[in-house]
Design a protein around this motif. Structure first.
Motif, PDB file in Angstrom:
ATOM      1  N   MET A  27      26.150  21.924  -2.871  1.00 67.85           N
ATOM      2  CA  MET A  27      27.266  21.373  -3.642  1.00 67.85           C
ATOM      3  C   MET A  27      28.503  22.261  -3.569  1.00 67.85           C
ATOM      4  SD  MET A  27      25.723  19.927  -7.222  1.00 67.85           S
ATOM      5  CE  MET A  27      27.375  19.444  -7.793  1.00 67.85           C
ATOM      6  N   ASP A  28      29.652  21.623  -3.670  1.00 69.69           N
ATOM      7  CA  ASP A  28      30.910  22.348  -3.764  1.00 69.69           C
ATOM      8  C   ASP A  28      30.974  23.077  -5.110  1.00 69.69           C
ATOM      9  OD1 ASP A  28      33.621  23.104  -3.184  1.00 69.69           O
ATOM     10  OD2 ASP A  28      34.257  21.570  -4.594  1.00 69.69           O
ATOM     11  N   ARG A  29      31.374  24.334  -5.104  1.00 73.50           N
ATOM     12  CA  ARG A  29      31.514  25.107  -6.332  1.00 73.50           C
ATOM     13  C   ARG A  29      32.969  25.549  -6.452  1.00 73.50           C
ATOM     14  NH1 ARG A  29      26.497  24.308  -6.822  1.00 73.50           N
ATOM     15  NH2 ARG A  29      24.833  25.434  -5.777  1.00 73.50           N
ATOM     16  N   ALA A  30      33.786  24.658  -6.947  1.00 71.40           N
ATOM     17  CA  ALA A  30      35.209  24.955  -7.087  1.00 71.40           C
ATOM     18  C   ALA A  30      35.424  26.087  -8.081  1.00 71.40           C
ATOM     19  CB  ALA A  30      35.951  23.704  -7.551  1.00 71.40           C
ATOM     20  N   ALA A  63      32.274  16.830  -9.189  1.00 72.24           N
ATOM     21  CA  ALA A  63      31.399  17.362  -8.145  1.00 72.24           C
ATOM     22  C   ALA A  63      30.028  16.694  -8.187  1.00 72.24           C
ATOM     23  CB  ALA A  63      31.258  18.873  -8.307  1.00 72.24           C
ATOM     24  N   ASN A  64      29.507  16.457  -9.378  1.00 67.84           N
ATOM     25  CA  ASN A  64      28.203  15.794  -9.498  1.00 67.84           C
ATOM     26  C   ASN A  64      28.283  14.325  -9.114  1.00 67.84           C
ATOM     27  OD1 ASN A  64      25.810  17.444 -10.861  1.00 67.84           O
ATOM     28  ND2 ASN A  64      27.748  18.267 -11.636  1.00 67.84           N
ATOM     29  N   ARG A  65      29.388  13.691  -9.443  1.00 67.68           N
ATOM     30  CA  ARG A  65      29.548  12.289  -9.039  1.00 67.68           C
ATOM     31  C   ARG A  65      29.592  12.176  -7.518  1.00 67.68           C
ATOM     32  NH1 ARG A  65      34.562   8.098  -9.810  1.00 67.68           N
ATOM     33  NH2 ARG A  65      33.328   6.175  -9.750  1.00 67.68           N
ATOM     34  N   ALA A  66      30.288  13.094  -6.876  1.00 68.40           N
ATOM     35  CA  ALA A  66      30.342  13.088  -5.414  1.00 68.40           C
ATOM     36  C   ALA A  66      28.967  13.360  -4.813  1.00 68.40           C
ATOM     37  CB  ALA A  66      31.351  14.137  -4.940  1.00 68.40           C
ATOM     38  N   LEU A  67      28.213  14.266  -5.421  1.00 69.37           N
ATOM     39  CA  LEU A  67      26.864  14.562  -4.939  1.00 69.37           C
ATOM     40  C   LEU A  67      25.981  13.323  -4.981  1.00 69.37           C
ATOM     41  CD1 LEU A  67      24.681  16.759  -4.147  1.00 69.37           C
ATOM     42  CD2 LEU A  67      24.155  16.834  -6.594  1.00 69.37           C
ATOM     43  N   LEU A  68      26.032  12.585  -6.077  1.00 79.17           N
ATOM     44  CA  LEU A  68      25.190  11.399  -6.222  1.00 79.17           C
ATOM     45  C   LEU A  68      25.641  10.270  -5.290  1.00 79.17           C
ATOM     46  CD1 LEU A  68      24.749  11.409 -10.104  1.00 79.17           C
ATOM     47  CD2 LEU A  68      23.149  12.219  -8.368  1.00 79.17           C
ATOM     48  N   GLY A 121      18.999  26.896  -5.374  1.00 82.06           N
ATOM     49  CA  GLY A 121      20.064  25.896  -5.422  1.00 82.06           C
ATOM     50  C   GLY A 121      20.354  25.440  -6.834  1.00 82.06           C
ATOM     51  N   LEU A 122      19.306  25.073  -7.565  1.00 84.36           N
ATOM     52  CA  LEU A 122      19.500  24.638  -8.949  1.00 84.36           C
ATOM     53  C   LEU A 122      20.004  25.782  -9.816  1.00 84.36           C
ATOM     54  CD1 LEU A 122      17.584  22.311 -11.204  1.00 84.36           C
ATOM     55  CD2 LEU A 122      17.787  24.668 -11.957  1.00 84.36           C
ATOM     56  N   THR A 123      19.483  26.980  -9.594  1.00 80.04           N
ATOM     57  CA  THR A 123      19.902  28.116 -10.405  1.00 80.04           C
ATOM     58  C   THR A 123      21.388  28.404 -10.228  1.00 80.04           C
ATOM     59  OG1 THR A 123      17.678  29.070 -10.215  1.00 80.04           O
ATOM     60  CG2 THR A 123      19.444  30.535 -10.915  1.00 80.04           C
ATOM     61  N   ALA A 124      21.862  28.362  -8.980  1.00 78.79           N
ATOM     62  CA  ALA A 124      23.282  28.585  -8.714  1.00 78.79           C
ATOM     63  C   ALA A 124      24.135  27.475  -9.326  1.00 78.79           C
ATOM     64  CB  ALA A 124      23.522  28.679  -7.212  1.00 78.79           C
ATOM     65  N   TYR A 144      23.372  25.543 -11.952  1.00 71.57           N
ATOM     66  CA  TYR A 144      23.316  25.668 -13.413  1.00 71.57           C
ATOM     67  C   TYR A 144      24.221  26.802 -13.891  1.00 71.57           C
ATOM     68  CZ  TYR A 144      21.037  26.182 -18.040  1.00 71.57           C
ATOM     69  OH  TYR A 144      20.762  26.272 -19.389  1.00 71.57           O
ATOM     70  N   ASP A 145      24.143  27.937 -13.222  1.00 74.74           N
ATOM     71  CA  ASP A 145      24.951  29.086 -13.621  1.00 74.74           C
ATOM     72  C   ASP A 145      26.441  28.769 -13.477  1.00 74.74           C
ATOM     73  OD1 ASP A 145      24.762  32.179 -14.202  1.00 74.74           O
ATOM     74  OD2 ASP A 145      26.276  31.962 -12.627  1.00 74.74           O
ATOM     75  N   HIS A 146      26.795  28.118 -12.382  1.00 80.19           N
ATOM     76  CA  HIS A 146      28.199  27.767 -12.137  1.00 80.19           C
ATOM     77  C   HIS A 146      28.714  26.780 -13.190  1.00 80.19           C
ATOM     78  CE1 HIS A 146      31.845  26.559 -10.041  1.00 80.19           C
ATOM     79  NE2 HIS A 146      31.449  25.309 -10.123  1.00 80.19           N
ATOM     80  N   GLU A 147      27.919  25.766 -13.475  1.00 79.68           N
ATOM     81  CA  GLU A 147      28.386  24.709 -14.382  1.00 79.68           C
ATOM     82  C   GLU A 147      28.446  25.171 -15.831  1.00 79.68           C
ATOM     83  OE1 GLU A 147      26.921  20.987 -11.580  1.00 79.68           O
ATOM     84  OE2 GLU A 147      25.698  21.571 -13.296  1.00 79.68           O
ATOM     85  N   LEU A 148      27.591  26.085 -16.209  1.00 79.71           N
ATOM     86  CA  LEU A 148      27.689  26.650 -17.559  1.00 79.71           C
ATOM     87  C   LEU A 148      29.022  27.359 -17.757  1.00 79.71           C
ATOM     88  CD1 LEU A 148      24.093  28.091 -18.105  1.00 79.71           C
ATOM     89  CD2 LEU A 148      25.143  26.190 -19.352  1.00 79.71           C
TER      90      LEU A 148
END
Length: 267
Positions: free
Chosen positions: A107-110, A127-132, A151-154, A156-160
């Motif tokens: 995923m993109d992490r702006a 970003a999540n809408r684009a992923l889906l 992947g999920l950890t990165a 989750y950490d980014h989105e928090l």
């Protein structure tokens, strides 16, 4: 995080087509690439890799849905025997977790630094809408036991980070993120379902309603259902359909942000 428990039309999933259905220890070893047998062993050189198996599985699911994903299909895609595929991934349950973690990792992490909090939340929602949209199967895959890989950890950490520094306690930060992602997943399903309906019927929404309109005009009593008649007509003219995923997203995201603003203001 939203569990994605709804199924897409025609989705024939087995009982293991959800996250966390495999052996948790072996799944974590695969996600973090921990060798099952650290000691070197002799034998023929492997023709593929875990990453290749996961990439092939994602390609199959993207093209034809989770219902088309089998270990045999992956083996065919890679030119392997089904038994050879099991030397990389023990089964479909573990494979699904690897697929989810892989697409999360891509995923993109702006950069959220210095953005106002509403823009930060809007950025992760987009970003999540684009992923889906890229991986429609993900919108219907239950993830109540998420794959706890890199992947999920990165992700989750980014989105928090969108909620950090707003005076929210840790549990509320997690709940706020779950709230946003649940909204995005729900709206994504509207768009995915609309696209599948058009593809399955070989008709656009406009064409479908044009075909149904003459009979519907005879059956529908506007005097009996005045609100449905008035509001439905206005919405249909605005969307050229019964629903617009884009409008639902824009309208809903604004309401989500307004609700979070009140929560943040109270803290």
């Amino acid at each position: 995080m939203d569990d994605g428990s709804a199924r897409a039309p025609g989705d024939r999933r087995g009982k293991q087509d959800r996250s966390g259905a495999g052996d948790p220890v072996r799944t974590l070893e695969l996600l973090w690439r921990v060798p099952a047998n650290p000691s070197p062993s002799r034998g023929p050189k492997q023709r593929s890799s875990i990453d290749a198996v996961v990439d092939a599985a994602i390609a199959i699911a993207d093209a034809a849905g989770i219902g088309a994903l089998t270990m045999r299909a992956v083996a065919t895609e890679l030119g392997l025997t089904p038994m050879a595929t099991y030397t990389y991934v023990p089964g479909k349950a573990e494979l699904l977790d690897l697929m989810v973690d892989k697409v999360y990792g891509q995923m993109d992490r702006a950069d959220l630094t210095d953005l106002p909090w509403r823009d930060r939340v809007g950025t992760i929602a987009a970003a999540n809408r684009a992923l889906l949209a890229r991986h429609p199967w993900l919108a219907y895959l239950p993830t109540t036991r998420p794959p706890l890989g890199p992947g999920l950890t990165a992700k989750y950490d980014h989105e928090l980070g969108a909620f950090d520094g707003l005076g929210l306690d840790d549990v509320t930060m997690d709940a706020a993120l779950t709230f946003v992602l649940g909204f995005v997943t729900s709206v994504a399903r509207i768009g995915i379902d609309a696209e599948r309906a058009a593809a399955d019927s070989a008709m656009s929404d406009h064409q479908w309603w044009e075909r149904a309109a003459p009979l519907l005009a005879q059956l529908f009593d506007a005097e009996r259902f005045p609100l449905a008649a008035r509001v439905g007509q206005a919405a249909g003219q605005a969307y050229d359909s019964t629903v617009s995923a884009d409008h639902a997203y824009e309208f809903g995201l604004a309401r989500v942000l307004d609700g979070l603003a009140r929560l943040i203001g109270e803290r």
